[in-house]
Design a protein around this motif. Structure first.
Motif, PDB file in Angstrom:
ATOM      1  N   VAL A 618       0.862  -1.174   0.000  1.00  0.00           N
ATOM      2  CA  VAL A 618       0.000   0.000   0.000  1.00  0.00           C
ATOM      3  C   VAL A 618       0.898   1.223   0.000  1.00  0.00           C
ATOM      4  O   VAL A 618       1.707   1.390   0.898  1.00  0.00           O
ATOM      5  CB  VAL A 618      -0.895   0.025   1.255  1.00  0.00           C
ATOM      6  CG1 VAL A 618      -1.797   1.237   1.223  1.00  0.00           C
ATOM      7  CG2 VAL A 618      -1.725  -1.240   1.324  1.00  0.00           C
ATOM      8  N   LYS A 619       0.785   2.037  -1.026  1.00  0.00           N
ATOM      9  CA  LYS A 619       1.597   3.255  -1.075  1.00  0.00           C
ATOM     10  C   LYS A 619       0.843   4.351  -0.319  1.00  0.00           C
ATOM     11  O   LYS A 619      -0.373   4.418  -0.400  1.00  0.00           O
ATOM     12  CB  LYS A 619       1.775   3.704  -2.522  1.00  0.00           C
ATOM     13  CG  LYS A 619       2.407   2.643  -3.394  1.00  0.00           C
ATOM     14  CD  LYS A 619       3.874   2.871  -3.539  1.00  0.00           C
ATOM     15  CE  LYS A 619       4.441   2.015  -4.552  1.00  0.00           C
ATOM     16  NZ  LYS A 619       5.404   1.274  -4.781  1.00  0.00           N
ATOM     17  N   ASP A 656      -4.128  11.261  -4.774  1.00  0.00           N
ATOM     18  CA  ASP A 656      -3.449  10.175  -5.487  1.00  0.00           C
ATOM     19  C   ASP A 656      -3.304   8.991  -4.534  1.00  0.00           C
ATOM     20  O   ASP A 656      -2.573   9.059  -3.561  1.00  0.00           O
ATOM     21  CB  ASP A 656      -2.067  10.687  -5.939  1.00  0.00           C
ATOM     22  CG  ASP A 656      -1.220   9.587  -6.582  1.00  0.00           C
ATOM     23  OD1 ASP A 656      -1.718   8.453  -6.751  1.00  0.00           O
ATOM     24  OD2 ASP A 656      -0.052   9.871  -6.909  1.00  0.00           O
ATOM     25  N   THR A 657      -4.049   7.915  -4.819  1.00  0.00           N
ATOM     26  CA  THR A 657      -3.978   6.743  -3.934  1.00  0.00           C
ATOM     27  C   THR A 657      -3.211   5.607  -4.611  1.00  0.00           C
ATOM     28  O   THR A 657      -3.444   4.444  -4.343  1.00  0.00           O
ATOM     29  CB  THR A 657      -5.391   6.256  -3.546  1.00  0.00           C
ATOM     30  OG1 THR A 657      -6.051   5.775  -4.721  1.00  0.00           O
ATOM     31  CG2 THR A 657      -6.209   7.390  -2.948  1.00  0.00           C
ATOM     32  N   TRP A 658      -2.334   5.961  -5.514  1.00  0.00           N
ATOM     33  CA  TRP A 658      -1.430   5.084  -6.256  1.00  0.00           C
ATOM     34  C   TRP A 658      -2.105   4.323  -7.388  1.00  0.00           C
ATOM     35  O   TRP A 658      -1.672   4.386  -8.501  1.00  0.00           O
ATOM     36  CB  TRP A 658      -0.679   4.087  -5.352  1.00  0.00           C
ATOM     37  CG  TRP A 658       0.381   3.374  -6.147  1.00  0.00           C
ATOM     38  CD1 TRP A 658       0.357   2.084  -6.585  1.00  0.00           C
ATOM     39  CD2 TRP A 658       1.585   3.941  -6.664  1.00  0.00           C
ATOM     40  NE1 TRP A 658       1.474   1.818  -7.333  1.00  0.00           N
ATOM     41  CE2 TRP A 658       2.252   2.932  -7.401  1.00  0.00           C
ATOM     42  CE3 TRP A 658       2.163   5.193  -6.586  1.00  0.00           C
ATOM     43  CZ2 TRP A 658       3.460   3.150  -8.043  1.00  0.00           C
ATOM     44  CZ3 TRP A 658       3.371   5.408  -7.224  1.00  0.00           C
ATOM     45  CH2 TRP A 658       4.002   4.388  -7.941  1.00  0.00           C
ATOM     46  N   ASP A 659      -3.221   3.604  -7.124  1.00  0.00           N
ATOM     47  CA  ASP A 659      -3.800   2.935  -8.292  1.00  0.00           C
ATOM     48  C   ASP A 659      -5.019   3.662  -8.814  1.00  0.00           C
ATOM     49  O   ASP A 659      -5.687   3.208  -9.721  1.00  0.00           O
ATOM     50  CB  ASP A 659      -4.088   1.446  -8.044  1.00  0.00           C
ATOM     51  CG  ASP A 659      -4.797   1.228  -6.738  1.00  0.00           C
ATOM     52  OD1 ASP A 659      -5.311   2.211  -6.178  1.00  0.00           O
ATOM     53  OD2 ASP A 659      -4.846   0.080  -6.277  1.00  0.00           O
ATOM     54  N   ARG A 693       0.763   4.823 -15.876  1.00  0.00           N
ATOM     55  CA  ARG A 693       0.015   5.412 -16.987  1.00  0.00           C
ATOM     56  C   ARG A 693      -1.440   4.943 -16.946  1.00  0.00           C
ATOM     57  O   ARG A 693      -1.727   3.866 -16.447  1.00  0.00           O
ATOM     58  CB  ARG A 693       0.614   4.982 -18.339  1.00  0.00           C
ATOM     59  CG  ARG A 693       2.044   5.455 -18.580  1.00  0.00           C
ATOM     60  CD  ARG A 693       2.130   6.961 -18.743  1.00  0.00           C
ATOM     61  NE  ARG A 693       3.500   7.432 -18.913  1.00  0.00           N
ATOM     62  CZ  ARG A 693       4.263   7.874 -17.922  1.00  0.00           C
ATOM     63  NH1 ARG A 693       3.816   7.899 -16.689  1.00  0.00           N
ATOM     64  NH2 ARG A 693       5.483   8.303 -18.145  1.00  0.00           N
ATOM     65  N   GLY A 694      -2.325   5.774 -17.530  1.00  0.00           N
ATOM     66  CA  GLY A 694      -3.710   5.337 -17.748  1.00  0.00           C
ATOM     67  C   GLY A 694      -4.508   4.998 -16.514  1.00  0.00           C
ATOM     68  O   GLY A 694      -5.396   4.154 -16.559  1.00  0.00           O
ATOM     69  N   LEU A 695      -4.221   5.624 -15.365  1.00  0.00           N
ATOM     70  CA  LEU A 695      -4.981   5.299 -14.150  1.00  0.00           C
ATOM     71  C   LEU A 695      -6.406   5.828 -14.253  1.00  0.00           C
ATOM     72  O   LEU A 695      -6.644   6.850 -14.878  1.00  0.00           O
ATOM     73  CB  LEU A 695      -4.335   5.971 -12.928  1.00  0.00           C
ATOM     74  CG  LEU A 695      -2.928   5.575 -12.573  1.00  0.00           C
ATOM     75  CD1 LEU A 695      -2.486   6.337 -11.335  1.00  0.00           C
ATOM     76  CD2 LEU A 695      -2.871   4.091 -12.278  1.00  0.00           C
ATOM     77  N   PRO A 696      -7.367   5.162 -13.584  1.00  0.00           N
ATOM     78  CA  PRO A 696      -8.719   5.723 -13.564  1.00  0.00           C
ATOM     79  C   PRO A 696      -8.733   7.044 -12.799  1.00  0.00           C
ATOM     80  O   PRO A 696      -8.100   7.164 -11.752  1.00  0.00           O
ATOM     81  CB  PRO A 696      -9.556   4.668 -12.834  1.00  0.00           C
ATOM     82  CG  PRO A 696      -8.639   3.653 -12.305  1.00  0.00           C
ATOM     83  CD  PRO A 696      -7.282   3.862 -12.898  1.00  0.00           C
ATOM     84  N   THR A 708     -15.233   5.371  -0.978  1.00  0.00           N
ATOM     85  CA  THR A 708     -13.917   5.079  -1.581  1.00  0.00           C
ATOM     86  C   THR A 708     -13.010   6.288  -1.463  1.00  0.00           C
ATOM     87  O   THR A 708     -11.803   6.174  -1.509  1.00  0.00           O
ATOM     88  CB  THR A 708     -14.056   4.762  -3.079  1.00  0.00           C
ATOM     89  OG1 THR A 708     -14.919   5.742  -3.645  1.00  0.00           O
ATOM     90  CG2 THR A 708     -14.633   3.404  -3.311  1.00  0.00           C
ATOM     91  N   PHE A 709     -13.621   7.473  -1.339  1.00  0.00           N
ATOM     92  CA  PHE A 709     -12.847   8.706  -1.178  1.00  0.00           C
ATOM     93  C   PHE A 709     -12.704   9.064   0.298  1.00  0.00           C
ATOM     94  O   PHE A 709     -11.600   9.285   0.799  1.00  0.00           O
ATOM     95  CB  PHE A 709     -13.548   9.846  -1.939  1.00  0.00           C
ATOM     96  CG  PHE A 709     -12.867  11.185  -1.809  1.00  0.00           C
ATOM     97  CD1 PHE A 709     -11.762  11.500  -2.579  1.00  0.00           C
ATOM     98  CD2 PHE A 709     -13.335  12.135  -0.908  1.00  0.00           C
ATOM     99  CE1 PHE A 709     -11.132  12.738  -2.460  1.00  0.00           C
ATOM    100  CE2 PHE A 709     -12.711  13.374  -0.784  1.00  0.00           C
ATOM    101  CZ  PHE A 709     -11.607  13.674  -1.564  1.00  0.00           C
ATOM    102  N   THR A 710     -13.831   9.076   1.016  1.00  0.00           N
ATOM    103  CA  THR A 710     -13.796   9.546   2.408  1.00  0.00           C
ATOM    104  C   THR A 710     -12.945   8.640   3.296  1.00  0.00           C
ATOM    105  O   THR A 710     -12.381   9.095   4.287  1.00  0.00           O
ATOM    106  CB  THR A 710     -15.216   9.624   3.007  1.00  0.00           C
ATOM    107  OG1 THR A 710     -15.821   8.336   2.941  1.00  0.00           O
ATOM    108  CG2 THR A 710     -16.068  10.615   2.251  1.00  0.00           C
TER     109      THR A 710
END
Length: 733
Positions: A618-619, A656-659, A693-696, A708-710
């Motif tokens: 987990v980054k 930015d949550t890495w993925d 590259r190309g992350l959602p 998923t954000f909070t």
């Protein structure tokens, strides 16, 4: 422990300092000032105050424990003081076993790690030890000073001359008169800056005056007599000045990598790689390296655990010498990192950085501290709604059991997809997936826009337009998620009632649009962190196999299901479903026991990925503000552990949550910020030094945040913005 330095004045070749006896014993921050070449502790409630004529040593200890050592130099500090700070930093590093991360900090150019310790801001005071200024606790009523407040994320208050000529219309100023503290707001100063200045004023009252001063808010043009009595009659105020801080919009960071050697007794550097991204394998455990990101005012030194002691000890010195040789700015930040203690900033230059389950070497477990360690939470669908952190880490708003509707983009219109084929996606198409679910009593919606890599420019444009149209027709309430083929988030994968999501590399789901059967096809099946599986069509070659996964190989006359040693049973179940879709009877093949026919169907045996993946890395998440308050769009990272109150309601924020990337749109963000920030998010990903590259990219509006954000924010409060944050903080005046 005797720590000896050669060629140094006698007073510094000393046994480890008495101040070190308490160093690192408890989690938290410790600060010392260099006074007459000695260390003097700074009183805790004056933390965050720095005299510009002095040098300081800071130690931050995490509960792991791991350690961060910072030496800070004011703009007017002497060569002797900065030299002494460097020596004490090296001694402290040695005292703590060589494991700390070391930073060199320069006034006005501090690292985010450093700024994160002082969330309400840093105060620069004029003077220093030499001119008789001391950190003393006072309820001093004779103070007279003017502080100029700058910054939206990292707040800096600089002491300036107490006269109207120091003021300008664009900023906030604090007139500190001891018993009374005035916050003066320029007529062009915006809300979020007022909020941050108020936090700083409260901090001065509560910490420096022990709560015994009165706070007064003053607007430009409505100054009370008490103020003009001190500063004199008000003259005309200068207009707002643009921030001359160059903040790059992209995080395009070019770097070079050098090896340090002292074979000849004098430090030499030799180039390992001229441009980033680098590979982690380039760092040998027996050497020390310099990562040169001087264009962005950063230089890193990485210390291999088996490098010789003199090299490790001289790491900071080598970096300082390197900066001189390269003619870099004297404000360049230096970070010295032991193996296992790498910071996010350093790791982002490597395309394949893997933290070895947070341990270094075979025996020594090394827990990385606050900045770099995020607790991994195993996925459990049943507790999604009450475990926000898990929902966020796995990108799951719920378990995928809500209502799904899918349309294909065709001729600029939305065409419904046959529900019996839900879950199958073709690279020549674009799709809109509307997902509806209940959260409490409210119905919530997500629109996934899936864009195939072989879809046409017209279809890509139409998919974006149709998404906005669908969003508008639902009152603008849905969360929008743009997904590029191959970058599907776990939640999207889980919408197909336990069946795997199948992605065909090309073709379309229109009638007769599928790839002709009989051609050779290989599907790669992998389970996501949320346990949903995805089958992706890949180039049919043995080099694409992976020991951690399952593959389905279909040729004109046979179907193989290949199971890697590290594959899961769920991946095997998904593979059987893929076989049922492709047609034919399959033969199971275990890794290492392949029949000759399997390799010949793949065009011969080749090397493939055989090392077990470190899946659960987990980054740490990072938060940035996108703001054009200064006249041009700038992107700035929020220092320290961010909280919900770091979301500026008059900005667009990028998480930015890495993925994946979230764009959060504050209610008062202006049109430029709203229209330009998606472009910034795309540039941010495209210029990522590690090569992602190309992350959602998910766009979210203030007040309609999904879990998923909070979940990335500790203790999210959905009522936080019901009352105006500025009013709330005024109530504390």
């Amino acid at each position: 422990m005797i720590i000896c330095f050669l060629h140094l004045p006698q007073f510094l070749t000393m046994v480890s300092h008495k101040e070190f006896e308490t160093a690192g014993k408890a989690p938290g921050l410790q600060i010392w000032r260099i006074e007459n070449m000695d260390l003097k502790p700074v009183p805790k409630n004056l933390y965050g105050n720095f005299y510009t004529g002095d040098a300081y040593l800071l130690l931050y200890t995490t509960s792991a424990p791991s350690y961060y050592i910072h030496m800070w130099m004011g703009n007017e500090c002497s060569q002797d003081e900065s030299g002494a700070a460097a020596i004490f930093a090296t001694q402290l590093d040695d005292f703590l076993g060589g494991g700390p991360v070391q930073f060199r900090e320069v006034q006005n150019n501090e690292s985010l790690t450093f700024l994160g310790y002082f969330k309400s801001g840093i105060k620069y005071k004029q003077g220093g030890v030499a001119s008789g200024f001391h950190h003393v606790l006072t309820n001093d009523v004779n103070v007279k000073r003017l502080l100029h407040i700058k910054g939206r994320r990292a707040i800096r208050a600089t002491e300036v001359e107490l006269s109207w000529s120091s003021f300008n219309k664009g900023d906030c100023f604090i007139v500190d008169l001891g018993k009374d503290i005035y916050q003066w707001c320029g007529s062009d100063c915006n809300r979020f800056e007022r909020l941050k200045a108020s936090q700083l004023a409260i901090d001065i009252r509560d910490n420096e005056r022990n709560g015994r001063a009165k706070l007064i808010m003053v607007e430009d043009g409505a100054e009370p007599d008490a103020l003009t009595k001190v500063i004199g009659p008000k003259s005309s105020i200068a207009p707002a000045t643009p921030d001359n801080e160059e903040v790059e919009t992209s995080n395009k960071k070019k770097a070079a990598l050098y090896m340090i050697s002292d074979a000849s007794g004098s430090m030499k550097t030799s180039a390992v790689a001229q441009t980033s991204p680098f590979k982690q394998e380039m760092l040998s455990l027996d050497e020390c390296y310099i990562l040169d990101n001087g264009v962005d005012k950063n230089v890193f030194v990485w210390k291999g655990p088996n490098a010789n002691t003199s090299e490790r000890k001289a790491a900071m010195k080598a970096a300082e010498q390197f900066i001189k040789e390269k003619n870099y700015s004297s404000k360049t930040q230096i970070q010295v990192l032991p193996a296992g203690g790498e910071t996010t900033l350093f790791k982002q230059f490597f395309s394949n950085w893997k933290d070895k389950d947070q341990t270094t070497g075979p025996t020594k477990a090394y827990t990385i501290g606050k900045i770099a360690h995020v607790e991994q939470i195993p996925f459990d669908a049943s507790s999604l709604h009450n475990n926000k952190t898990m929902a966020a880490q796995h990108n799951m708003v719920d378990d995928g059991s809500g209502k799904v509707q899918i349309w294909r983009v065709e001729g600029g219109e939305r065409v419904p997809v046959d529900p019996s084929t839900y879950g199958r996606f073709f690279g020549g198409d674009c799709y809109l997936i509307l997902y509806s679910y209940k959260q409490g009593s409210r119905e919530q919606h997500i629109i996934y826009t899936w864009q195939g890599l072989k879809s046409t420019q017209d279809e890509l444009a139409a998919s974006a337009f149709l998404t906005v149209q669908l969003d508008d027709s639902m009152g603008g309430a849905p969360v929008q998620v743009r997904v590029t083929q191959g970058q599907e988030p776990p939640h999207l994968m889980s919408l197909f009632k336990g069946k795997p999501m199948i992605i065909h590399s090309g073709g379309t789901s229109r009638k007769d649009g599928q790839t002709k059967t009989g051609s050779m096809r290989l599907f790669h099946i992998r389970q996501s962190s949320s346990r949903a599986t995805r089958a992706v069509e890949v180039e049919p070659s043995a080099s694409g196999l992976n020991t951690n996964d399952v593959f389905v190989l279909k040729s004109s006359d046979c179907v193989f299901v290949w199971k890697g040693a590290g594959a899961s049973d769920e991946e095997m179940v998904a593979a059987k479903f893929v076989v049922s879709v492709l047609g034919g009877k399959s033969t199971d093949v275990a890794e290492g026991k392949e029949p000759a026919g399997f390799w010949s169907a793949l065009g011969g045996k080749k090397e493939y990925q055989t090392s077990p993946t470190l899946r659960n890395m987990v980054k740490p998440p990072r938060l940035f503000g996108c703001s054009n308050k200064t006249g041009r769009l700038m992107v700035e990272e929020v220092p320290g552990d961010f909280t919900q109150s770091d979301l500026a309601t008059d900005d667009v924020m990028l998480l930015d949550t890495w993925d994946q990337i979230f764009l959060w749109i504050g209610k008062e963000a202006n049109d430029v910020e709203k229209t330009e920030s998606p472009k910034i998010a795309k540039d941010y990903v495209d210029s990522d030094p590690s090569g992602r590259r190309g992350l959602p990219i998910t766009t979210i509006k203030q007040g309609a945040e999904p879990p998923t954000f909070t979940g990335w924010f500790q203790a999210w409060d959905q009522h936080m913005w019901d009352t105006d944050p500025l009013e709330k903080i005024r109530a504390r005046f």
